[in-house]
Design a protein around this motif. Sequence first.
Motif, PDB file in Angstrom:
ATOM      1  N   GLY A  11       0.788  -1.232   0.000  1.00 29.49           N
ATOM      2  CA  GLY A  11       0.000   0.000   0.000  1.00 29.49           C
ATOM      3  C   GLY A  11       0.819   1.280   0.000  1.00 29.49           C
ATOM      4  O   GLY A  11       0.261   2.377   0.031  1.00 29.49           O
ATOM      5  N   ALA A  12       2.154   1.148  -0.058  1.00 31.11           N
ATOM      6  CA  ALA A  12       3.009   2.355  -0.036  1.00 31.11           C
ATOM      7  C   ALA A  12       2.968   3.108  -1.367  1.00 31.11           C
ATOM      8  O   ALA A  12       3.358   4.269  -1.439  1.00 31.11           O
ATOM      9  CB  ALA A  12       4.448   1.964   0.305  1.00 31.11           C
ATOM     10  N   THR A 131       5.269   5.622   3.295  1.00 33.45           N
ATOM     11  CA  THR A 131       3.964   6.276   3.243  1.00 33.45           C
ATOM     12  C   THR A 131       3.297   6.125   4.602  1.00 33.45           C
ATOM     13  O   THR A 131       3.432   5.082   5.244  1.00 33.45           O
ATOM     14  CB  THR A 131       3.076   5.623   2.152  1.00 33.45           C
ATOM     15  OG1 THR A 131       3.788   5.623   0.918  1.00 33.45           O
ATOM     16  CG2 THR A 131       1.777   6.378   1.957  1.00 33.45           C
ATOM     17  N   ARG A 136      -1.769   4.247   3.587  1.00 36.37           N
ATOM     18  CA  ARG A 136      -1.620   2.888   3.044  1.00 36.37           C
ATOM     19  C   ARG A 136      -2.914   2.100   3.231  1.00 36.37           C
ATOM     20  O   ARG A 136      -3.379   1.415   2.309  1.00 36.37           O
ATOM     21  CB  ARG A 136      -0.464   2.163   3.748  1.00 36.37           C
ATOM     22  CG  ARG A 136       0.908   2.711   3.410  1.00 36.37           C
ATOM     23  CD  ARG A 136       1.971   2.146   4.343  1.00 36.37           C
ATOM     24  NE  ARG A 136       2.100   0.695   4.201  1.00 36.37           N
ATOM     25  CZ  ARG A 136       2.776  -0.069   5.067  1.00 36.37           C
ATOM     26  NH1 ARG A 136       3.343   0.469   6.132  1.00 36.37           N
ATOM     27  NH2 ARG A 136       2.866  -1.368   4.877  1.00 36.37           N
TER      28      ARG A 136
END
Length: 201
Positions: A11-12, A131, A136
């Motif tokens: 999810g970064a 992030t 994320r």
Amino acid sequence: MMVLGLTGGVGAGKSRILELFSKDYGAQMIQADLVARKLEDPGQPGLAGLVSLFGTGILQKDGTLDRKGFAERIFGNPEALKRVNALIHPLTWNEIKRQIRESSADLIVVEAALFDERSREVCQYLLYVDTQDEIRIQRLMENRGYSRGKCLDIMKNQADRSRFLELADFVIDNSGSLEESRQQIRQILKKTGYDNGPEEV
């Protein structure tokens, strides 16, 4: 030729960063998980190795790997996962090295879930895409349809941020706008001495 390693948690937004390298600098992308996946196709050494470790029960009727069934089999089984990694990781990195050797690109970005000190044999610099956790989670919920609980579970099982930061030469904070990430990439490449990029505007 310059070879950069790119990593970051789920999810970064690594794919967003890869896209910027490709679009702005014409970089060649090598994604370790896609390389590993191809090595698990019929006739490839990865699949042959997995069958020798776990038997033909991991195959579907057409001879391909039953990915879902196999993932369920090794999930929560650290010993089995260790054996899989010990087989697939060296094969993957050998294939990545081969692709780099045969490439004519000026800039190559190798994206992998996790690097270690041996990655220095392949990559001149390691970049970590960082992030904020909440961003994320939002991205994973929107893009993959995960529940908040599932996001937290996945993130908990990944390497700790401090581990990534220990290895990284540069950090890209990907919590902001596309343009902010683009500027950070430009600055990083300047520091590495790579100057074959777009003109400043």
